[in-house]
Design an enzyme around this catalytic site. Structure first.
Site: not given
Length: 284
Positions: A16, A18-19, A41, A167
């Site tokens: 994760g 990418s940001r 992704k 969650y």
């Protein structure tokens, strides 16, 4: 938090990345000259969220690191294996794993559809276990082996289950990986820890989920990046099996000015406490 260069040449596999927090951790390590594997992704631009694995790679290299962008859905075992193989082929091994990829739906039982339930459990719990399992043979060969999960301290207080049990179960699964793997590998020079923010952290997804006003009461992802840097700079045998909070890690490392991390310094005394943590008087 100043860089020391200790992560120079170390290979860090971040899911994760990418940001958000994952990319912030990557950029902090890149300033040392680390090798960063961006396992995420987002290969094509998202219509509402900025950043892809390729734009993250460009930023990492501008910051001084070496980057490998890998398209990875942590639910897909073959994609994970392919990314790990590519990382080992390019950089010679893996020293550090940061399990950052996560899915969230803060919903009550009757409002949680099973598709979303499965997404959270398959990314958060199963994904963390899977990526750790595939990286472990290489981590155990490293002299600076760390697994860091971005997950909360474990608490059995009913209040953390009542409003979003699905969650909580998924996120606690990541934390249980810390508890179990730290014990399993305690004699093998591998640190396994969890890191969680004291307050809400602003990412591009914050606007998308909570609206633009929410940013006033958040901190920058830099606080998590700096805290992760402190932990990942330590010798593996110095700290393992711990559930750590970002501001406490930094306070112990000598950071005293926490207003620098507030998105809006004038709101630094009104920040929103993150999930799974109790409001408390802070020594900061």
């Amino acid at each position: 938090m100043e860089n020391t260069g200790i992560l120079k040449g170390k290979t860090i596999f971040i899911t994760g990345a990418s940001r958000g927090i994952g990319k912030a951790i990557a950029l902090k390590a890149a300033k040392d000259g680390a090798n960063i594997v961006i396992a995420a992704k987002t290969a094509d631009p998202h219509p509402k969220l900025p950043g892809t694995i390729y734009t993250a790679a460009e930023e990492i290299e501008r910051a001084g690191g070496k980057a490998l962008a890998c398209i990875v859905d942590v639910r897909d075992e073959e994609q994970v294996k392919k990314a790990v193989d590519a990382a080992v082929a390019k950089f010679g091994g893996i020293d550090i794993l940061v399990n950052n990829a996560s899915a969230i739906s803060v919903t009550r039982t009757l409002d949680t559809d099973m598709k979303r339930y499965d997404l959270m459990h398959n990314i958060n719990t199963r994904g963390t276990f899977l990526v750790s399992k595939i990286c472990l043979p290489y981590l155990l060969k490293s002299k600076h082996a760390h697994i860091l999960n971005i997950s909360p301290p474990l608490s059995m207080r009913p209040k953390w289950f009542g409003n979003h049990v699905a969650y909580t179960m998924a996120k606690y699964g990541m934390s249980m990986c810390v508890l179990g793997m730290a014990e399993e590998f305690k004699d093998m020079n591998l640190a396994v820890n969890a890191l969680w923010p004291r307050t809400a952290v602003y990412t591009a997804a914050t606007d998308f989920v909570a609206g633009p006003e929410a940013v006033k009461y958040t901190r920058k992802a830099d606080i998590m990046a700096d805290a992760a840097y402190v932990l990942l700079s330590q010798k593996p045998n110095s700290c393992s099996g711990k559930f750590l909070i970002d501001e406490e890690v930094l306070f112990e490392a000598g950071v005293k000015d926490f207003k620098q991390y507030a998105c809006f310094p004038e709101y630094a005394d009104r920040l929103r406490i993150d999930l799974f943590l109790e409001p408390q008087h802070s020594k900061l």
